[in-house]
Design a protein around this motif. Structure first.
Motif, short mmCIF file in Angstrom:
data_model
loop_
_atom_site.label_atom_id
_atom_site.label_comp_id
_atom_site.label_asym_id
_atom_site.label_seq_id
_atom_site.Cartn_x
_atom_site.Cartn_y
_atom_site.Cartn_z
N ASP A 30 36.29 56.22 63.04
CA ASP A 30 35.43 56.61 61.91
C ASP A 30 35.17 55.47 60.93
OD1 ASP A 30 35.18 59.26 62.88
OD2 ASP A 30 37.05 59.82 61.90
N GLU A 31 35.31 54.24 61.37
CA GLU A 31 34.97 53.08 60.55
C GLU A 31 33.81 52.32 61.17
OE1 GLU A 31 39.14 51.77 58.37
OE2 GLU A 31 38.53 50.74 60.21
N VAL A 32 33.13 51.55 60.33
CA VAL A 32 32.06 50.67 60.80
C VAL A 32 32.26 49.29 60.18
CG1 VAL A 32 30.44 52.62 60.97
CG2 VAL A 32 30.39 51.15 58.95
N LEU A 33 31.63 48.30 60.79
CA LEU A 33 31.58 46.96 60.24
C LEU A 33 30.16 46.72 59.73
CD1 LEU A 33 33.20 44.29 59.81
CD2 LEU A 33 32.12 43.47 61.92
N VAL A 34 30.04 46.43 58.44
CA VAL A 34 28.74 46.21 57.80
C VAL A 34 28.57 44.72 57.51
CG1 VAL A 34 27.34 46.66 55.74
CG2 VAL A 34 28.70 48.50 56.76
N ARG A 35 27.43 44.18 57.90
CA ARG A 35 27.07 42.83 57.47
C ARG A 35 26.30 42.96 56.17
NH1 ARG A 35 24.73 40.43 62.01
NH2 ARG A 35 22.75 41.44 61.49
N ASN A 36 26.93 42.54 55.08
CA ASN A 36 26.34 42.75 53.76
C ASN A 36 25.10 41.89 53.56
OD1 ASN A 36 28.14 44.68 52.61
ND2 ASN A 36 29.69 43.08 52.41
N VAL A 76 24.72 46.76 49.84
CA VAL A 76 23.83 47.25 50.89
C VAL A 76 23.92 46.28 52.06
CG1 VAL A 76 22.22 48.47 49.38
CG2 VAL A 76 21.82 46.06 49.90
N GLY A 77 23.78 46.80 53.27
CA GLY A 77 23.86 45.94 54.43
C GLY A 77 23.54 46.69 55.71
N GLU A 78 23.78 46.01 56.83
CA GLU A 78 23.44 46.54 58.16
C GLU A 78 24.71 46.76 58.97
OE1 GLU A 78 21.18 45.10 62.25
OE2 GLU A 78 20.82 44.04 60.37
N VAL A 79 24.80 47.91 59.62
CA VAL A 79 25.92 48.19 60.51
C VAL A 79 25.80 47.29 61.75
CG1 VAL A 79 27.03 49.93 61.95
CG2 VAL A 79 26.14 50.57 59.70
N VAL A 80 26.87 46.55 62.07
CA VAL A 80 26.84 45.69 63.25
C VAL A 80 27.81 46.14 64.33
CG1 VAL A 80 25.96 43.65 62.06
CG2 VAL A 80 28.42 44.06 62.11
N GLU A 81 28.84 46.88 63.96
CA GLU A 81 29.75 47.50 64.92
C GLU A 81 30.12 48.88 64.38
OE1 GLU A 81 33.21 45.32 66.09
OE2 GLU A 81 32.16 43.40 66.14
N ASP A 91 21.76 50.33 61.73
CA ASP A 91 21.51 51.19 60.57
C ASP A 91 21.67 50.39 59.29
OD1 ASP A 91 21.15 53.33 62.25
OD2 ASP A 91 23.12 54.22 61.89
N PHE A 92 20.75 50.63 58.35
CA PHE A 92 20.81 50.01 57.02
C PHE A 92 21.48 51.00 56.09
CE2 PHE A 92 18.49 48.12 53.21
CZ PHE A 92 19.23 46.95 53.23
N VAL A 93 22.48 50.58 55.31
CA VAL A 93 23.31 51.53 54.57
C VAL A 93 23.60 51.04 53.15
CG1 VAL A 93 24.44 52.49 56.61
CG2 VAL A 93 25.41 50.46 55.51
N ARG A 114 32.64 57.75 55.71
CA ARG A 114 32.45 58.74 54.64
C ARG A 114 32.00 58.08 53.33
NH1 ARG A 114 37.75 57.71 55.29
NH2 ARG A 114 39.17 57.54 53.51
N PHE A 115 32.01 56.75 53.30
CA PHE A 115 31.59 56.02 52.10
C PHE A 115 30.27 55.29 52.32
CE2 PHE A 115 36.34 55.99 51.92
CZ PHE A 115 36.46 56.93 50.91
N LEU A 116 29.43 55.81 53.21
CA LEU A 116 28.15 55.20 53.53
C LEU A 116 27.02 56.22 53.40
CD1 LEU A 116 29.01 53.26 56.82
CD2 LEU A 116 28.89 52.32 54.51
N LEU A 117 25.86 55.74 52.96
CA LEU A 117 24.65 56.55 52.96
C LEU A 117 23.54 55.77 53.65
CD1 LEU A 117 24.59 58.06 49.35
CD2 LEU A 117 24.89 59.31 51.50
N PRO A 118 22.76 56.42 54.52
CA PRO A 118 21.69 55.72 55.21
C PRO A 118 20.54 55.38 54.27
CG PRO A 118 21.62 58.06 55.71
CD PRO A 118 22.87 57.84 54.90
N LEU A 119 19.90 54.24 54.52
CA LEU A 119 18.78 53.77 53.71
C LEU A 119 17.58 53.47 54.60
CD1 LEU A 119 20.60 51.17 51.40
CD2 LEU A 119 19.92 53.50 50.78
#
Length: 337
Positions: A30-36, A76-81, A91-93, A114-119
């Motif tokens: 339930d985790e993701v890696l975001v490239r900010n 804000v950033g993009e999900v990469v994993e 996904d942009f979040v 649970r700490f992300l919202l889609p954009l």
């Protein structure tokens, strides 16, 4: 898969941020890696980094050196994993982390879904970035004024940095007829007037109490919001409140104790409400979703909130500017090339 590496600000000791190349840990369920793409500096970040007061010296989320990217929590950033069923790579979040995941001052950020919202990928990312702070303002106002606003009421905001300017707009949106803005910086007061403030007080040269009393015919404000995070701002707020008025303290403590003009509050029958953390734990991230809607439909203007942008390599300079408030700064973004 080898661990992803990238630049990150590391708080190595009070007041000292260093930019290092770090490896980011593997994802858990339930985790993701975001490239900010962008992060923003909150007033609370300045307090945490500088740790100048006893309260902030003792409020240690982590031992030094702190985890990479701490204490950034607006990004804000993009999900990469992804190991989440809700978010996929690309996904942009908007990231709205709790204390365990505060790491926006890094090129990459590991965060629970649970700490992300889609954009939507539309316009400049500085616009949705402001939804994190606006969400905390929306959440606080649910405590400060939970009932409908009656006609003819007056509200005041002490401290019109980025959070205060958002409070100012939200108070008008909720239905307060008149608003007053109080600040140390004339540039911020000019922005407040452009956003509809009916009166402003440039302290300490002007008396905030006299300005609000003149606007209200001596009645005082029905709601005064402190959004500066200083005891001086809270003292101004307490002297501006009217009979049966309400005080909303939004900023974090400056110290363990502060002076309270209790006789003044007693005579006014004023109610004091403090904002507590918890917007990130609200079911469905409701206040942050509301913030995105308010920005999207134009009810709250955020396009002029971010006045300065620094690259991650210059984050120490960005924090210095946020502390000194030079050059008419309102809010600072940190960009990742």
């Amino acid at each position: 898969m080898p661990l992803v590496r990238g630049e990150a600000a590391v708080l190595v000791e009070p007041g000292r941020l260093e930019v290092e190349d770090v490896a980011f840990r593997e994802l858990r369920e339930d985790e993701v890696l975001v490239r900010n793409t962008l992060a923003a500096i909150c007033g609370s970040d300045v307090h945490r980094v500088r740790a100048e007061s006893p309260f902030f010296r003792d409020m240690r989320d982590h031992p030094y050196p702190c985890p990479a990217g701490y204490p950034g929590h607006e990004g804000v950033g993009e999900v990469v994993e992804s190991r989440s069923a809700r978010f996929s790579p690309g996904d942009f979040v908007l990231t709205v982390p709790n204390h365990a995941y505060m790491a926006s001052f890094a090129r990459y950020q590991t965060i629970g879904d649970r700490f992300l919202l889609p954009l939507e990928r539309t316009g400049t990312p500085t616009v949705p970035l402001m939804a994190q702070q606006l969400g905390t303002v929306v959440f606080a106002l649910k405590r400060f004024w939970p009932e409908p606003v009656r006609p003819g009421l007056t509200a005041a905001v002490v401290g019109v940095g980025s959070a205060g300017l958002l409070f100012l707009q939200m108070l008008r949106h909720l239905g307060f007829e008149k608003t007053v803005a109080v600040d140390l910086e004339p540039g911020r007061l000019a922005v407040a007037r452009s956003l509809g403030a009916d009166a402003t007080a440039h302290v300490p040269g002007q008396s905030a109490e006299e300005v609000v009393m003149e606007l209200t015919g001596g009645a005082g404000a029905d709601l005064v919001v402190e959004a500066a995070g200083t005891d001086g701002a809270r003292e101004h707020a307490m002297r501006m409140v009217g009979q049966h008025g309400r005080l909303g303290f939004f900023g974090m403590p400056e110290d363990y104790e502060m002076r309270i003009p209790y006789a003044h509050l007693f005579v006014r029958n004023a109610q004091l409400v403090n904002a507590v953390g918890g917007a990130q734990l609200e079911p469905g991230l409701a206040s942050f979703r509301t913030a995105l809607e308010l920005i999207g439909n134009g009810s709250v203007r955020v396009d002029d909130q971010i006045t300065h942008t620094f690259g991650i390599k210059n984050i120490a300079d960005a924090f210095d500017l946020a502390h000194t408030r030079r050059d008419d700064v309102v809010k600072i973004a940190i960009a990742f090339d």
